[in-house]
Design a protein around this motif. Sequence first.
Motif, PDB file in Angstrom:
ATOM      1  N   THR A  76      -9.475 -38.436   0.784  1.00 23.78           N
ATOM      2  CA  THR A  76     -11.028 -38.662   0.080  1.00 23.78           C
ATOM      3  C   THR A  76     -11.503 -37.255   0.233  1.00 23.78           C
ATOM      4  O   THR A  76     -12.015 -36.752  -0.846  1.00 23.78           O
ATOM      5  N   GLU A  77     -11.753 -36.947   1.390  1.00 26.78           N
ATOM      6  CA  GLU A  77     -12.471 -35.491   1.681  1.00 26.78           C
ATOM      7  C   GLU A  77     -11.586 -34.438   1.323  1.00 26.78           C
ATOM      8  O   GLU A  77     -12.307 -33.518   0.479  1.00 26.78           O
ATOM      9  N   LEU A  78     -10.299 -34.506   1.302  1.00 30.95           N
ATOM     10  CA  LEU A  78      -9.688 -33.219   0.577  1.00 30.95           C
ATOM     11  C   LEU A  78      -9.951 -33.213  -1.149  1.00 30.95           C
ATOM     12  O   LEU A  78     -10.094 -32.161  -1.427  1.00 30.95           O
ATOM     13  N   VAL A  79      -9.721 -34.474  -1.645  1.00 34.24           N
ATOM     14  CA  VAL A  79      -9.735 -34.538  -3.049  1.00 34.24           C
ATOM     15  C   VAL A  79     -11.247 -33.945  -3.441  1.00 34.24           C
ATOM     16  O   VAL A  79     -11.625 -33.283  -4.344  1.00 34.24           O
ATOM     17  N   LEU A  80     -12.370 -34.569  -2.772  1.00 38.97           N
ATOM     18  CA  LEU A  80     -13.625 -34.165  -2.876  1.00 38.97           C
ATOM     19  C   LEU A  80     -14.137 -32.559  -2.803  1.00 38.97           C
ATOM     20  O   LEU A  80     -14.827 -32.104  -3.537  1.00 38.97           O
TER      21      LEU A  80
END
Length: 129
Positions: A76-80
């Motif tokens: 999630t952090e990487l996608v954001l």
Amino acid sequence: MEILSSRTILRPADYELTLSFYRDTLGLAIAREYPGGTVFFVGQGLVEVAAHGGTGSGGFRGAIWMQVRDLTAAQTELVLAGVKIAREARQEPWGLHEMWIADPDGTPIVMVQIPEDHPIRRDSRTPAP
């Protein structure tokens, strides 16, 4: 032969872009800096991004393995942060949870979460129950 330490050395086509990826996007802590390079802590290992010797061909033929506590949160952090996920998080037949990304030169990075009951967590010095 006695090996005292080790690290993976990357010689990217675009030093500043790759430096920003490891430092800012992945948020790795800096172990040391020198004129023309930066060494990052990656768990118990080190990754060095060197400004010299880059061929621009992305010739590294391995992968960087990074263990995380929570793979879903990491994804999630990487996608954001705008990182393209090469292979979404999933449990592999060998029991590890893995997700694949790549740095700006295409160097594969496997993000791994080790389940509590996985054999890699067992202390090999004591018999299994």
